[in-house]
Each structure stands twice: as C-alpha cells, then as structure tokens.
Design a protein around this motif. Sequence first.
Motif, PDB file in Angstrom:
ATOM      1  N   GLY A  42      -4.704  -5.335  -0.535  1.00  0.00           N
ATOM      2  CA  GLY A  42      -4.143  -4.013  -0.812  1.00  0.00           C
ATOM      3  C   GLY A  42      -5.192  -3.030  -1.300  1.00  0.00           C
ATOM      4  O   GLY A  42      -5.266  -1.881  -0.829  1.00  0.00           O
ATOM      5  N   VAL A  44      -3.571  -2.231   5.905  1.00  0.00           N
ATOM      6  CA  VAL A  44      -3.510  -3.658   5.574  1.00  0.00           C
ATOM      7  C   VAL A  44      -3.766  -4.503   6.824  1.00  0.00           C
ATOM      8  O   VAL A  44      -4.446  -5.529   6.771  1.00  0.00           O
ATOM      9  CB  VAL A  44      -2.150  -4.006   4.935  1.00  0.00           C
ATOM     10  CG1 VAL A  44      -1.989  -5.518   4.815  1.00  0.00           C
ATOM     11  CG2 VAL A  44      -2.026  -3.361   3.561  1.00  0.00           C
ATOM     12  N   TYR A  59      -1.572 -14.879   2.262  1.00  0.00           N
ATOM     13  CA  TYR A  59      -0.850 -13.675   2.689  1.00  0.00           C
ATOM     14  C   TYR A  59       0.333 -13.332   1.792  1.00  0.00           C
ATOM     15  O   TYR A  59       0.773 -12.185   1.735  1.00  0.00           O
ATOM     16  CB  TYR A  59      -0.387 -13.859   4.138  1.00  0.00           C
ATOM     17  CG  TYR A  59       0.504 -12.773   4.677  1.00  0.00           C
ATOM     18  CD1 TYR A  59       0.070 -11.456   4.767  1.00  0.00           C
ATOM     19  CD2 TYR A  59       1.804 -13.071   5.109  1.00  0.00           C
ATOM     20  CE1 TYR A  59       0.895 -10.458   5.276  1.00  0.00           C
ATOM     21  CE2 TYR A  59       2.625 -12.092   5.621  1.00  0.00           C
ATOM     22  CZ  TYR A  59       2.176 -10.787   5.706  1.00  0.00           C
ATOM     23  OH  TYR A  59       2.997  -9.804   6.210  1.00  0.00           O
ATOM     24  N   THR A  89       0.541 -10.095  -0.547  1.00  0.00           N
ATOM     25  CA  THR A  89       0.639  -8.864   0.241  1.00  0.00           C
ATOM     26  C   THR A  89       2.008  -8.755   0.894  1.00  0.00           C
ATOM     27  O   THR A  89       2.624  -7.670   0.912  1.00  0.00           O
ATOM     28  CB  THR A  89      -0.465  -8.838   1.318  1.00  0.00           C
ATOM     29  OG1 THR A  89      -1.738  -8.939   0.681  1.00  0.00           O
ATOM     30  CG2 THR A  89      -0.404  -7.565   2.132  1.00  0.00           C
ATOM     31  N   SER A  96       4.429  -5.619   0.088  1.00  0.00           N
ATOM     32  CA  SER A  96       4.569  -4.626   1.158  1.00  0.00           C
ATOM     33  C   SER A  96       5.888  -4.730   1.910  1.00  0.00           C
ATOM     34  O   SER A  96       6.395  -3.727   2.430  1.00  0.00           O
ATOM     35  CB  SER A  96       3.406  -4.753   2.153  1.00  0.00           C
ATOM     36  OG  SER A  96       3.413  -6.028   2.769  1.00  0.00           O
ATOM     37  N   LYS A 128       3.028  -5.781  -7.108  1.00  0.00           N
ATOM     38  CA  LYS A 128       1.857  -6.596  -6.775  1.00  0.00           C
ATOM     39  C   LYS A 128       1.697  -7.756  -7.751  1.00  0.00           C
ATOM     40  O   LYS A 128       1.372  -8.881  -7.357  1.00  0.00           O
ATOM     41  CB  LYS A 128       0.604  -5.730  -6.776  1.00  0.00           C
ATOM     42  CG  LYS A 128       0.515  -4.772  -5.593  1.00  0.00           C
ATOM     43  CD  LYS A 128      -0.803  -4.013  -5.613  1.00  0.00           C
ATOM     44  CE  LYS A 128      -0.909  -3.094  -4.402  1.00  0.00           C
ATOM     45  NZ  LYS A 128      -2.185  -2.327  -4.384  1.00  0.00           N
ATOM     46  N   THR A 185       1.856  -9.637   9.894  1.00  0.00           N
ATOM     47  CA  THR A 185       1.986  -8.192   9.655  1.00  0.00           C
ATOM     48  C   THR A 185       2.342  -7.461  10.949  1.00  0.00           C
ATOM     49  O   THR A 185       3.148  -6.526  10.948  1.00  0.00           O
ATOM     50  CB  THR A 185       0.691  -7.595   9.068  1.00  0.00           C
ATOM     51  OG1 THR A 185      -0.407  -7.888   9.929  1.00  0.00           O
ATOM     52  CG2 THR A 185       0.412  -8.168   7.694  1.00  0.00           C
TER      53      THR A 185
END
Length: 438
Positions: free
Chosen positions: A44, A60, A269, A272, A276, A282, A397
């Motif tokens: 991030g 990202v 991962y 994140t 997100s 976070k 992602t």
Amino acid sequence: MSTVAAQPVPNTVDPRTARKVTLAGCVGIFAELYDNGIFGFMAGSLAAVFFPNTDNATAVQFVFLGYAVSFFFRPLGAVICGHLGDRIGRQRMLVFVILLISAATAAIGVLPSYASIGVAAPALLILLRVAQGFSVGGEASGAMSFLAEHAPEGKRGLYTSYAQIASFLALLTGTLVAAAMTSGLGSARMESWGWRIPFLLAVPLGIAGIYIRKRISDTPNFTRLKEEDGLSKNPLKEAFASAEHRRAMLLALFIPLMNGSGYYVLFSYMPTFMSSELNFSKVQGLLVTASSLVAICIAIPYMGRLSDRVGRKKVLAGAAVAMAIVGIPCYLLIGTGNVALAVIGACIMAVVFAGHTGVIHILLVELFPTRVRYSAYGLGYNVSSALFGGTAPLLMTYLIDRTGNVNMPAFYAVITALGTLLAVSKVKDRAHLPLRDA
C-alpha cells in the motif's frame, strides 16, 4: 561421468552438530525471507510512493506486478546457484545469496520516490526486485538441501520444518513491523519516509546471517561425494538426461501448487486484500495475518514430525484435502468484516497449510540424489513459484477488479489444493529411506 555407488549412505552427523547447523541455517533463512516478504506487506505504501498518479487499485496492481516479475528470475537464480552449489558446495552459495538479497533490500530503502526522479523510481524498484528474486531462487533449494543433508536419519522432516518456521517468523516480523509503523506513524508519514525503515532493517539481519553462515561447514553428503571424486560436472544436464530425474522435476513443479494460495495469498497478499477489498483497516489486516502466522509456526513442527512417522505423502495429501474442504468457508469468515471471525478463518487455514509447507521441501529434497539435488530441485520448485506463486497476488487483484467477486482467493485455494493432491498421488515416498548421493 564418475562412477559412484548409487546406494544410499546413512547420515552420520551427530544430533548436536545437526542442531547447531539447523539453527545457523534458520537464521539465514529468516533474514532472506524477511527481505523478500516485506515488499508484499508494504504494498500500500509503495503504491503511493512509486505510482502516485494512478488510482489506488491500479497502483497496487503495479506494485504486485513488480512483485510477480521477480519470480520469473527465480529459475535463473536456481540454475546458476544450483549449478555452483552442486559443483563447489552448498555453504558458499548460501553466503552469496544472503549477501545479494540484503544489499538489494537495503537499496530499496534508499530509493528516490516517483516525485523525485519520475519513472526511473519504479524502474529501479523492479530492478532491485529482480535481484531479490534471483537470490531467493538460489536460497530455497540450497538451504533445504543443506539442512536435510545434515539432519539425523529419521528426523529429516522435523529438522527441515524448523526452516519453515524461520520463514514464517520472518513474515510475522515483517507483519508486526509494518503494523506497528503504520499504526504509530499514520499514512502521511509512512508514505513520506516511514516506508523506508522496514527495508533498511535488512542491513543488520544480513550481517548476522552472513556471519553465521560463514562459520558452518558443508554437508557430509557433499563432502563425501567430493572426496570420492563423484561430483557432477554438469548437474542440470545430468538431471535432464535421466527419465527418473525429469519426472521428479515435473513433480517439483506441480506439488507446490498450494503455495500459491497459501504462502503468497493467505500471508503475503492478505493484509492488502483485507484493507482494499474488505474494508478492514491496514492495522486490522496485518494483525489478522499475524495471528495466522503464529498459528502456522506452532503447527509446522508437528507436521514435520508426523511426516517422519507416517510418511510425506499422507501428510501432504491430508492437507490438500482439508484445504479443499475448508478454503471457501474460511474465506467467508474473513469476509464477514468481523476481526475475531477473520482471525478464526485465517488461523484454521494456516494450520491446514502447515501440513503442506512443513513437509513439501523435504519431500522434494528426497526426490533427488546429492549429485544433482541443488540444481534439479531448485529448477522445478522455482519454476513453480514463478508460474503459480509470485503471480498469485497480481492474479487475485486482477480477477477481483474484473469480476467484483472478493471470493476469488477462496476459489484459488480449492483449485490449487486439488492440483497438489493429484501431483502428490504420483510420488514415491522416501521418508524412511536414507538420502541418495548418486
């Protein structure tokens, strides 16, 4: 090719020496894996520093593209370091790879930002990730071969599992450092200068790892083979010339499939993903990951010891079946948005995954003889990491962004578990046989 007896030779290392070498090896692995893992935890902040002119999701993705690119240089690291490791010794190469990754990680910590030098900043970031990937390519198979060749007979699974504990403790350390700094400094100061500190910690870790690794001797298997003039002149060529070794390298490519959904999604991962996609803060995402890392560190030695008793195949197959069953329900728990439920889901998956990560490396070590072990095992495993591991965060992602379905990691967990189960079914279990030299 030198004529060397192909009969297995029992390891005669005394337990005290084996414990000393294992501790030394684990310290080096800790430093190496901390350096590699911190990149994912800081995704991030790195996105904001190196890709400031794009939206957060795209930034990202760019960071994880840099993460993925480095994995395609792992096979190159495995080939070069493996060749030298089989020719001149494991210990020398293990000193070299930790020196390389420590320098590359520290260099990331002093990189100018995009605001300072423009597009050169992310280009240099990816170049240093390539150096990290090359180093890790020479680390995994070298370190595991080193530990297995020093371990007493009947305890190879237990002794090599300690290295996996070290690797996850490195991830845990990176998680806690990232969580503490994000919580203490806040986003603005983290993006200004705080993101550099976790990378600069590579300097003392690297010095400690190099010092310890330089003080240990090479393995009895390699030393014995060298004294008998039985070292291979071209270990990778020799491996490809053998149908047995070609089959073993193919198995080394597919058995690690679960690493993609385990090591690279569930741990690297996950922080994140939670911040997100699931609206966790976070710090909450990092703490959920930290809980699961504690769980897996506790479970790993039990899985390694169990594999010494009942065999590698049974433990790996059991872990694959369990992951296929619990993968989706556990991700649904994480997706509730409740921190306590997320911790439960992540910890269940971590304990299941321990049956894979705690056993896979010793199974792969046992597939190959000492003459070609570092090279052949390293190539198969690192090609697998490049194809199915390092690309996993980027793939997640991308799929979530394209489909809007946040359950993609759950589906990936089930698919990779079934792939591992199929590959494991083709393996000959050598848990109760001595390591082969040739």
